[in-house]
Design a protein around this motif. Structure first.
Motif, PDB file in Angstrom:
ATOM      1  N   GLU A  50     -10.923 -42.477  26.495  1.00 51.10           N
ATOM      2  CA  GLU A  50     -11.159 -41.105  26.991  1.00 51.10           C
ATOM      3  C   GLU A  50      -9.892 -40.262  26.842  1.00 51.10           C
ATOM      4  N   THR A  51      -8.735 -40.867  27.061  1.00 48.28           N
ATOM      5  CA  THR A  51      -7.480 -40.120  26.876  1.00 48.28           C
ATOM      6  C   THR A  51      -7.339 -39.709  25.412  1.00 48.28           C
ATOM      7  N   ALA A  52      -7.604 -40.635  24.508  1.00 39.35           N
ATOM      8  CA  ALA A  52      -7.474 -40.331  23.074  1.00 39.35           C
ATOM      9  C   ALA A  52      -8.438 -39.218  22.669  1.00 39.35           C
ATOM     10  N   LYS A  53      -9.649 -39.239  23.224  1.00 37.83           N
ATOM     11  CA  LYS A  53     -10.629 -38.201  22.888  1.00 37.83           C
ATOM     12  C   LYS A  53     -10.125 -36.820  23.348  1.00 37.83           C
ATOM     13  N   VAL A  54      -9.593 -36.789  24.562  1.00 39.53           N
ATOM     14  CA  VAL A  54      -9.103 -35.512  25.099  1.00 39.53           C
ATOM     15  C   VAL A  54      -7.915 -35.017  24.256  1.00 39.53           C
ATOM     16  N   LEU A  55      -6.974 -35.908  23.967  1.00 39.91           N
ATOM     17  CA  LEU A  55      -5.786 -35.497  23.196  1.00 39.91           C
ATOM     18  C   LEU A  55      -6.178 -35.032  21.794  1.00 39.91           C
ATOM     19  N   ALA A  56      -7.083 -35.768  21.161  1.00 40.77           N
ATOM     20  CA  ALA A  56      -7.510 -35.395  19.805  1.00 40.77           C
ATOM     21  C   ALA A  56      -8.214 -34.041  19.824  1.00 40.77           C
ATOM     22  N   TRP A  95      -5.406 -31.314  20.574  1.00 41.86           N
ATOM     23  CA  TRP A  95      -4.466 -31.182  19.449  1.00 41.86           C
ATOM     24  C   TRP A  95      -5.179 -30.941  18.109  1.00 41.86           C
ATOM     25  N   LYS A  96      -6.515 -31.016  18.125  1.00 41.65           N
ATOM     26  CA  LYS A  96      -7.312 -30.851  16.891  1.00 41.65           C
ATOM     27  C   LYS A  96      -6.893 -31.849  15.816  1.00 41.65           C
ATOM     28  N   LYS A  97      -6.897 -33.110  16.205  1.00 39.18           N
ATOM     29  CA  LYS A  97      -6.514 -34.190  15.284  1.00 39.18           C
ATOM     30  C   LYS A  97      -7.685 -35.136  15.079  1.00 39.18           C
ATOM     31  N   ALA A 109       3.416 -33.143  18.969  1.00 35.96           N
ATOM     32  CA  ALA A 109       1.982 -33.387  18.776  1.00 35.96           C
ATOM     33  C   ALA A 109       1.483 -32.680  17.520  1.00 35.96           C
ATOM     34  N   ASP A 110       2.043 -31.510  17.228  1.00 37.04           N
ATOM     35  CA  ASP A 110       1.664 -30.742  16.033  1.00 37.04           C
ATOM     36  C   ASP A 110       1.795 -31.551  14.754  1.00 37.04           C
ATOM     37  N   SER A 111       2.834 -32.377  14.700  1.00 36.80           N
ATOM     38  CA  SER A 111       3.136 -33.103  13.454  1.00 36.80           C
ATOM     39  C   SER A 111       2.319 -34.380  13.280  1.00 36.80           C
ATOM     40  N   LEU A 112       1.515 -34.718  14.284  1.00 34.68           N
ATOM     41  CA  LEU A 112       0.707 -35.936  14.146  1.00 34.68           C
ATOM     42  C   LEU A 112      -0.419 -35.709  13.132  1.00 34.68           C
ATOM     43  N   ASN A 165     -16.389 -39.045  14.777  1.00 34.81           N
ATOM     44  CA  ASN A 165     -16.647 -37.837  15.552  1.00 34.81           C
ATOM     45  C   ASN A 165     -16.311 -38.112  17.019  1.00 34.81           C
ATOM     46  N   LEU A 166     -15.577 -37.176  17.616  1.00 36.58           N
ATOM     47  CA  LEU A 166     -15.105 -37.369  18.999  1.00 36.58           C
ATOM     48  C   LEU A 166     -16.205 -37.815  19.955  1.00 36.58           C
ATOM     49  N   LEU A 167     -17.354 -37.164  19.838  1.00 38.54           N
ATOM     50  CA  LEU A 167     -18.415 -37.451  20.805  1.00 38.54           C
ATOM     51  C   LEU A 167     -19.102 -38.786  20.529  1.00 38.54           C
TER      52      LEU A 167
END
Ligand code: KG4
Ligand code: ZN
Length: 350
Positions: free
Chosen positions: A96-102, A105-107, A73-76, A336-338
């Motif tokens: 919602e999954t993508a928002k949580v993962l981003a 992972w701060k992506k 995930a770090d390398s994404l 923006n995530l939100l």
């Protein structure tokens, strides 16, 4: 650059990791989980059931995509996700999954319009330098279970909708006709398989809107004609009609397939002529239909058009997340995530 794509707009739960290097997009992993056995049982997609399956599948599918890509995930560099259009319950699972993962992972997060994503399957070419990517301007024909659209692309992210279906999509027509023939869902592959042994001229089915002065399609009349044909046939009912395997069923399948293909080919070739494009990109589940592709190729040759045809391999025609990641490389607009909301009615003009 490496992007994780997530796609859950309909019944598939898909995740893929793609790499873009020197302008060429390559798949590192591409995982698709489908609730196909449930659909076959119920004759189609039940939205709530699809979403429930997706809730269960999404995390294992994402983890599998990361694992088999051998990317951490770090390398994404980003997470891309289908924002819409599609089934709201299904879209929410992916978004919602993508928002949580981003967030974790701060992506950066990149939303992708599903129909546009389909076209980007044509930009996945791997490392073989002999395989060219499409160039602009190009005409796009999207043919899937939910869409039948003609789109003129001037550049990445710059396109105009020039026509589309006014009622059923081409894939939907395949599926509904298949159901009338007693074939399981999804019907497109079933009809095309049966059609191989059938006579496409056996039944004279309508080809609506061929004379209309635009690039629109209509497929609901074809479904009605097939329904009437099946119920008016000498044999009492559809099951009787279909209990005679062989020529009757395969002739009807071939005639249905040909009617759908004729509408698609004639309008698409007219559009290619009118706009003078040299590239035609086809996408969506129905693009997996070999007869459609060969008829398009034949028509290009018959009219001596200088048009190069691009069609993804079958696994990238039907819903997948690789096309979503591919689209994100070329349309790198983060959000923006939100601010990201799943949008079941997202239009082509976004
Ligand atoms: O692109 P897709 O997986 O999902 C949507 O975004 O709708 O397309 C699914 C559709 C279904 O209607 C299916 O019957 C059709 O694509 N399809 C085909 C073939 N393979 C899939 N239609 C005709 N011939 C095929 N070989
Ligand atoms: Zn699709």
């Amino acid at each position: 650059m490496v992007i994780l794509g997530i796609e859950t707009s309909c019944d598939e739960t898909a995740a893929a990791v793609l790499l873009k290097d020197l302008g060429r997009v390559k798949i590192l992993s591409n995982i698709v989980a489908s609730s196909a056995s449930l659909q076959a049982k119920y004759g189609g997609i039940i939205p709530e059931q699809a979403a429930r399956e997706q809730v269960k599948a999404i995390i294992p599918v994402v983890l599998e995509a990361l694992k088999s890509s051998q990317i951490t995930a770090d390398s994404l560099d980003a997470v891309a996700v289908t924002q819409g259009p599609g089934l709201i319950g299904s879209l929410l699972v992916g978004v919602e999954t993508a928002k949580v993962l981003a967030t974790i992972w701060k992506k950066p997060l990149i939303p992708v319009n599903h129909p546009i994503g389909h076209f980007y399957a044509n930009w996945i070419v791997g490392e073989d330098l002999r395989v060219k990517t499409p160039s602009f301007p190009c005409l796009g024909l999207l043919v899937s279970g939910g869409h039948t659209d003609l789109v003129l692309f001037e550049d990445h992210g710059k396109f105009n909708y020039i026509g589309g279906t006014r009622d059923d999509a081409a894939g939907e027509c395949f599926d509904k006709c298949a159901r009338l023939l007693g074939l399981p869902y999804p019907g497109g592959p079933q009809i095309s398989k049966l059609a191989e042994q059938g006579n496409p001229k056996a039944y004279n089915l309508p080809r609506p809107m061929l004379d209309s002065n635009n690039f629109d399609f209509s497929f609901s009349g074809l479904k009605t004609a097939v329904s009437n044909l099946v119920s008016d046939s000498d044999i009492p009912d559809a099951s009787g009609f279909l209990s005679h395997p062989g020529s009757l069923q395969s002739d009807l399948a071939a005639s249905i397939q040909q009617a759908i293909i004729d509408c698609l080919v004639i309008k698409t070739i007219n559009a290619a002529k009118k706009y003078g494009v040299k590239q035609l990109i086809v996408a969506g589940g129905v693009a997996a239909n070999r007869k459609l592709v060969s008829d398009l190729q034949l028509s290009i040759a018959n009219f001596q058009l200088p048009v190069k045809l691009f069609v993804p391999p079958p696994a990238l025609c039907t819903d997948n997340a690789a096309m979503i990641a591919s689209a994100a490389f070329f349309n790198h607009q983060t959000i923006n995530l939100l601010d990201l909301q799943a949008n079941p009615n997202l239009s082509l003009a976004y």
